[in-house]
Design a protein around this motif. Structure first.
Motif, short mmCIF file in Angstrom:
data_model
loop_
_atom_site.label_atom_id
_atom_site.label_comp_id
_atom_site.label_asym_id
_atom_site.label_seq_id
_atom_site.Cartn_x
_atom_site.Cartn_y
_atom_site.Cartn_z
N ASP A 1 61.12 -10.22 -2.88
CA ASP A 1 60.84 -9.40 -1.72
C ASP A 1 59.32 -9.29 -1.62
O ASP A 1 58.67 -8.80 -2.54
N PHE A 2 58.77 -9.79 -0.53
CA PHE A 2 57.30 -9.85 -0.42
C PHE A 2 56.67 -8.46 -0.45
O PHE A 2 55.55 -8.30 -0.94
N ASP A 3 57.37 -7.46 0.07
CA ASP A 3 56.82 -6.10 0.03
C ASP A 3 56.67 -5.62 -1.41
O ASP A 3 55.64 -5.08 -1.79
N GLU A 4 57.71 -5.84 -2.18
CA GLU A 4 57.65 -5.42 -3.59
C GLU A 4 56.61 -6.24 -4.35
O GLU A 4 55.92 -5.72 -5.23
N LEU A 5 56.52 -7.52 -4.00
CA LEU A 5 55.54 -8.36 -4.68
C LEU A 5 54.12 -7.86 -4.39
O LEU A 5 53.27 -7.79 -5.28
N ALA A 6 53.88 -7.47 -3.12
CA ALA A 6 52.57 -6.91 -2.77
C ALA A 6 52.29 -5.67 -3.60
O ALA A 6 51.17 -5.48 -4.12
N ASP A 7 53.29 -4.81 -3.75
CA ASP A 7 53.11 -3.60 -4.58
C ASP A 7 52.73 -3.98 -6.01
O ASP A 7 51.83 -3.38 -6.61
N ALA A 8 53.45 -4.96 -6.56
CA ALA A 8 53.18 -5.37 -7.94
C ALA A 8 51.76 -5.91 -8.08
O ALA A 8 51.05 -5.58 -9.03
N ILE A 9 51.33 -6.71 -7.11
CA ILE A 9 49.97 -7.26 -7.17
C ILE A 9 48.95 -6.13 -7.10
O ILE A 9 47.97 -6.11 -7.85
N LEU A 10 49.21 -5.17 -6.22
CA LEU A 10 48.28 -4.04 -6.10
C LEU A 10 48.22 -3.24 -7.40
O LEU A 10 47.14 -2.86 -7.87
N ASP A 11 49.40 -3.00 -8.00
CA ASP A 11 49.44 -2.27 -9.29
C ASP A 11 48.60 -2.98 -10.34
O ASP A 11 47.73 -2.38 -10.97
N VAL A 12 48.89 -4.26 -10.52
CA VAL A 12 48.22 -4.98 -11.59
C VAL A 12 46.72 -5.07 -11.30
O VAL A 12 45.88 -4.91 -12.19
N SER A 13 46.38 -5.30 -10.03
CA SER A 13 44.95 -5.48 -9.70
C SER A 13 44.17 -4.21 -9.98
O SER A 13 42.98 -4.26 -10.27
N GLU A 14 44.82 -3.08 -9.89
CA GLU A 14 44.09 -1.83 -10.15
C GLU A 14 43.66 -1.71 -11.60
O GLU A 14 42.65 -1.09 -11.90
N GLU A 15 44.44 -2.30 -12.48
CA GLU A 15 44.11 -2.21 -13.90
C GLU A 15 43.28 -3.41 -14.38
O GLU A 15 42.87 -3.46 -15.53
#
Lengths: 703, 703
Positions: free
Chosen positions: B385-399
């Protein structure tokens, strides 16, 4: 292998391994077929009486199908294919994975699969394919999530994921397809087969491909050349860089050919190469719908000076040129445009222009005979309505026989008119550069269509003698031959300096006596690679010193390496290197394209400046000539800086004879003539192959 | 000129020429200011009491304004500006057109405008500007259709139409700006002033520009260098190609400098150059929001093999490289990924991956110290799901402290997650190549930030003597000097062979006697350009033949052209060209950047291979060294093909001394040292300037 018409236009498609299990590929394929397919879908599975409402048969022999889609587990795929063959089903799409891409066992299984296909003369797609589609009948025989929209593009892809990504995008952007095929591992049908098929397909306007490799380069070149005369072919060939090639090889398990070979081969094949997804679809879009430009000259009509300059830069970048208007055009523009307008190209209708002024300027400029193509470029202003502008462009383009592209530089307000223009085949982007690049693609295809392919160069040669000389490699450990094989060149009519390899001081003196002027003498030994370094080369030796020099060279070689095999000493006519230009003509054998010829100027030009050019052999005379023209140092062959021009035909002849030699003998793996001294035009031989090295595969010699 | 803070952040803005007339610029500006501006808007027009509900004053002296926007007709603009000066308004934006862009009269008016601005020390934008904007206060002092969204980009453009086009697009794509300025004709404030201002502006993250020319190249380089240490500068410089330059010149009326000068100058200035609108905003987007990569190594995490190969190609194209994972990373991937996954870079999480598997692979790879940046690349599948994938990328990128880019390869379903990622500064495209190019821009800026600029090379030289030699040009008709000016090089310490110009056979013999070995003798005449062609050059002359050769050369010259001015005969030490490498060091004066240095190897390398490099003078030692390193033929200086390496420091010294000479004397318009023979490292001078030609503007000599 028969025609592929039935593969893409079957009456009945069997799904071997159809199932009702949620998430299973066999369910997805059946369900996709059920969606829109005009023909019959026949589930095949002994465990079901019915799948998704369709009666299910036990075996393919009960299906009476034209196409079988195989989705059974890898262990029973071979049996399933054999059953297709037995049942007379000639078209098979193998979706099941677990073959060549998984390692050695898989590769063995794939080899067996190809044998079975061959035995039954099957048109087999895959294995490891996403499936195939054909929109006229609504057939979606894939397990992908969406069917394609109808259109004129036929699309083959070596990556299934790329197919799903492209369809997802294409469906939302109104881009349609005729046929789609996911090539999978290409155990049987490959890119050449589909290019061949779509070249004869009336409904295919443009062939597009995503390829990571080409199975048989030579065959592809022949087929694509013919196809591209009528149907443009645009392809992304990935694995261009060394990192990319490594990634491609680990992805598909195939041995990648060299990028140089692909570059030469795809160009010789008349394929337009795209480097990105954007480029692929920009090119496909305009090729499918617009007329080809008569000239390379572009007219730009804009209401925005700055973007007009950007578009002009793009014209320069692509190799197109800016049209110079004739007097009538200038007069007509002067009359109808306001005083502040720029009536020269790029035409600036200025900021207060309305759509009518745009229309008028466009109509006037495209009437000019010198204008090959036009770009309309509009920034948002109070007086421009992009919808009306799109209508005007569509109106004018209908009456034009020149192609037109549009740039509507804005945000959401451009979305609808942009889609409308693109649906009618007019490329429309924000960025002026992309519009111009699309027009450049049309010019590129026009030039491909205009190509006249000549026959490969062919000469009277002594093939038997060449075979004999090549066979001498059987006496060697390392499959390499050096100057002792100079006669190979002679057998194919490549000019070499007078001389021979001798095994006594007396014979050396005899040979030297028969040669005018001093001679060059070289030790000949397969074990001594760098002769100069050990003093194994003597130049400009007088006849009286030849015998002594012979002894001297032999002694040096013995001292350097007592156990070296010494074949003798070469006594050769001196070639005046200063009178000519040193060149290199070489060949190596590419795993996909076969013999790849290289040409460049000797020494620093190849080694330091990397100024080389490549062609897949055999080459025609025009191709060999191009090689001598397209290197950057070419002017040096044609008399730059006060030198005499060399006899270029002698160089072209040598390239052609080498092309014939390496085509005749697949056993020759590598060959370098270095230097081939190109000499000024005079009586007699005007080029001299001074040295040669080659590698021969003895096992290929008797094939 | 004072600070520009008040220009972009005024309390009160006056509109001089405000009106209520529909369609008038004076109405549009007033209405745009009324929309969102936090401060006061003051219409100025003696014909109105009120404009759009605002009280209108008769003159600027009644307005108490910080900024005046001038929209009155061209005929009264100068008076209006003078009135601003008198009233103490220091910031003036001139929207009115009809100045330098319209021809000679306009240019005169523009000149006067600049004088007035100078007299009152005005910060003046334009004329012929669309206006300015600044989002923190909501100020839209333009007549464009839309206000900008707030953001961190500050944008200057030499094209007003480009501003409206970009804003239209940016507003629909969530791209925001701090300040926007339409530069207009740049009569007073130019690109350098805004780069300087925004460099100190805390709220500006990235400076972007559309430029057709640069007013003062040297000043721009100095300012941009300093600014770019903290704030990235990205610019489209249009008019790159010759057709584009011509279009730009007719668009803005300015004389375009050469593309070579812009290429060198913008690079020396630390400006990241974009060639298209896409590139400009792709670069600006990522520079404004992502950390810089520590290394050039990229990790790719994908669920799609084919697109992974395309991304890998893009890595190769950009000069980045593919990260090799360390053992811990590989072990961790092996443990958490399925067997079929590719745990080497590009990491293939394969088609059945869900978002969690993507997240895990991304987390593991970016932990690797060798990984400088990451690209997440997803094709549509049933499990993603591209929406969830975007969330995951945003999460990881923050750290992460490494930058990340994303490619969501699909249609409309990617629109929302794509916008969400981009709003958070993560570039997201369909095409893998664009994602990688964005990451490459970060690496480019990291290298610019890391630059250490050295002082220009400076030597003890004899400036007075040089001035005297240059002054000899006053005796010439054509402003050109030849070998008779060799002493000019000597005055600046550039090594020249021993010798002098003599005017008698006896003196020739004397000079030759003082030189070891044979000499070269050349006729010296400003009227004889191609000395060799008429036999005016004699080489390797023995001392005993010098006097005769003198007579002979003079006779030849007289015979060839009886009325030629003959300055004498040059008697010069022979330089062994074969021992060294012939190079060319040259200079021409660019209208924008001033002295532009060129370096290349002599003869065919410059003339046929076009293997040259350029720098704006004065250059530092590292810059001069780079010039000797970055030409393709550089290995020949460093001992390729068995030659002795030359004394590279002697070449670098010559470049530095020439740099100093042409910087000291703006009168030198062109100068070529051809050849400068670079000699092997030995005692004494290891380079020899054998010949020189230059053009001098006598009028500049006494400035």
């Amino acid at each position: 292998m028969g025609t592929l018409n039935e593969l893409f236009d079957p009456d009945r498609v069997a799904v071997v391994g159809a199932t009702t299990r949620e998430g299973a590929v066999g369910r997805a394929v059946t369900s996709n077929l059920l969606e829109d397919f005009d023909g019959d879908t026949v589930p095949v599975n002994p465990n079901y009486d019915e799948v998704l409402g369709l009666p299910c048969v036990d075996g393919i022999d009960d299906a009476d199908a034209d196409v079988a889609v195989i989705v059974v587990p890898p262990s029973i795929v071979l049996d399933a294919i054999e059953a297709c063959g037995e049942a007379g089903v000639r078209n098979v799409v193998v979706i099941t994975a677990g073959f060549g891409e998984t390692g050695e066992d898989g590769a063995t299984r794939e080899h067996r699969l190809a044998e079975i296909a061959d035995e039954y003369e099957l048109n087999l797609v895959g294995p490891n394919s996403l499936g195939i589609m054909s929109t006229p009948s609504g057939m979606n025989a894939t397990f992908g999530p969406e069917n394609a929209l109808p259109g004129g593009l036929s699309f083959m892809s070596q990556s299934g994921a790329f197919v799903t990504a492209v369809l997802d995008w294409a469906n939302d952007n109104g881009v349609g397809f005729k046929d789609v095929v996911s090539l999978g591992n290409k155990a049987v049908l490959d890119e050449t087969d589909f290019v061949d098929h779509w070249g004869d397909d009336e409904e295919t306007d443009v062939i597009i491909g995503y390829l990571e490799g080409i199975e048989d380069g030579r065959e592809f070149i022949e087929t694509a050349r013919e196809t591209a005369q009528d149907t443009p072919i645009v392809a992304v060939k990935s694995g261009r860089t060394s990192a990319g090639a490594q990634a491609a090889s680990s992805h598909t398990g195939t041995l990648a050919g060299s990028e140089k070979a692909y570059e030469a081969g795809l160009d010789q094949a008349g394929v337009i190469r795209a480097e990105s997804v954007d480029e692929l679809f920009d090119a496909a879009g305009i090729l499918g719908s617009q007329p080809l430009p008569d000239t390379d000259s572009v007219a730009i009509v804009t209401n925005a000076g700055g973007p007009g300059v950007m578009a002009t830069d793009a014209v320069g970048d692509t190799g197109l040129d800016m049209a110079s208007f004739d007097d009538d055009t200038t007069a007509a523009l002067r009359e109808s445009m306001p005083d502040e307008a720029n009536i020269h190209n790029p035409v600036d209708v200025i900021g207060d222009a309305d759509v009518e002024r745009f229309r008028e300027a466009l109509e006037i400029t495209v009437e000019d005979d010198g204008v090959g193509a036009a770009l309309v470029l509009a920034a948002p202003t109070a007086t421009i309505d992009f919808d009306e502008l799109a209508d005007a462009i569509l109106d004018v383009s209908e009456e034009m026989d020149a192609p037109v592209a549009a740039c509507l530089m804005g945000g959401d307000r451009t979305r609808e008119p942009k889609q409308r223009l693109q649906a009618r085949g007019i490329p429309c982007y924000f960025d002026p550069a992309r519009g111009i690049e699309s027009l450049a693609t049309l010019a590129e295809y026009r030039d491909i269509k205009a190509r006249e392919y000549a026959e490969p160069m062919s000469f009277d040669i002594d093939r038997e003698r060449a075979h004999e000389i090549l066979s001498s490699v059987r006496d060697r450990d390392d499959n390499r031959l050096g100057v002792e094989a100079m006669e190979l060149l002679d057998a194919y009519g490549i000019p070499t300096p007078a001389g021979e390899i001798v095994d006594s001081p007396a014979r050396a003196a005899e040979v030297a006596a028969g040669i005018d002027g001093g001679v060059v003498m070289k030790i000949v030994s397969p074990d001594i690679l760098h002769k100069s370094d050990i003093g194994g080369v003597a130049v400009d030796i007088d006849d009286s010193d030849v015998a002594d020099t012979y002894e001297d060279l032999i002694t040096r070689a013995r001292n350097y390496q007592p156990d070296a095999t010494i074949l003798g000493v070469q006594v050769q006519e001196m070639v005046d290197l200063d009178a000519g230009v040193e060149t290199i003509v070489g060949m190596n054998r590419d795993p996909q394209f076969g013999p790849l010829l290289m040409f460049g100027l000797g020494g620093i030009f190849v080694e330091v400046m990397e100024d080389t050019t490549f062609r897949v052999a055999p080459v025609s005379e025009p191709e060999a000539r191009e090689m001598t023209e397209e290197i950057q140092s070419a002017p040096l062959l044609r008399g730059a800086r006060g030198r005499d021009p060399v006899d270029i035909d002698a160089v072209i002849g040598t390239i052609g004879r080498l092309s014939q030699l390496v085509t005749d003998f697949p056993a020759i793996m590598e060959l370098d003539i270095n230097p081939l001294v190109a000499l000024p035009d005079a009586d007699g031989a005007n080029a001299a192959a001074v040295d040669v090295r080659l590698t021969v595969d003895p096992e290929e010699l008797d094939q």
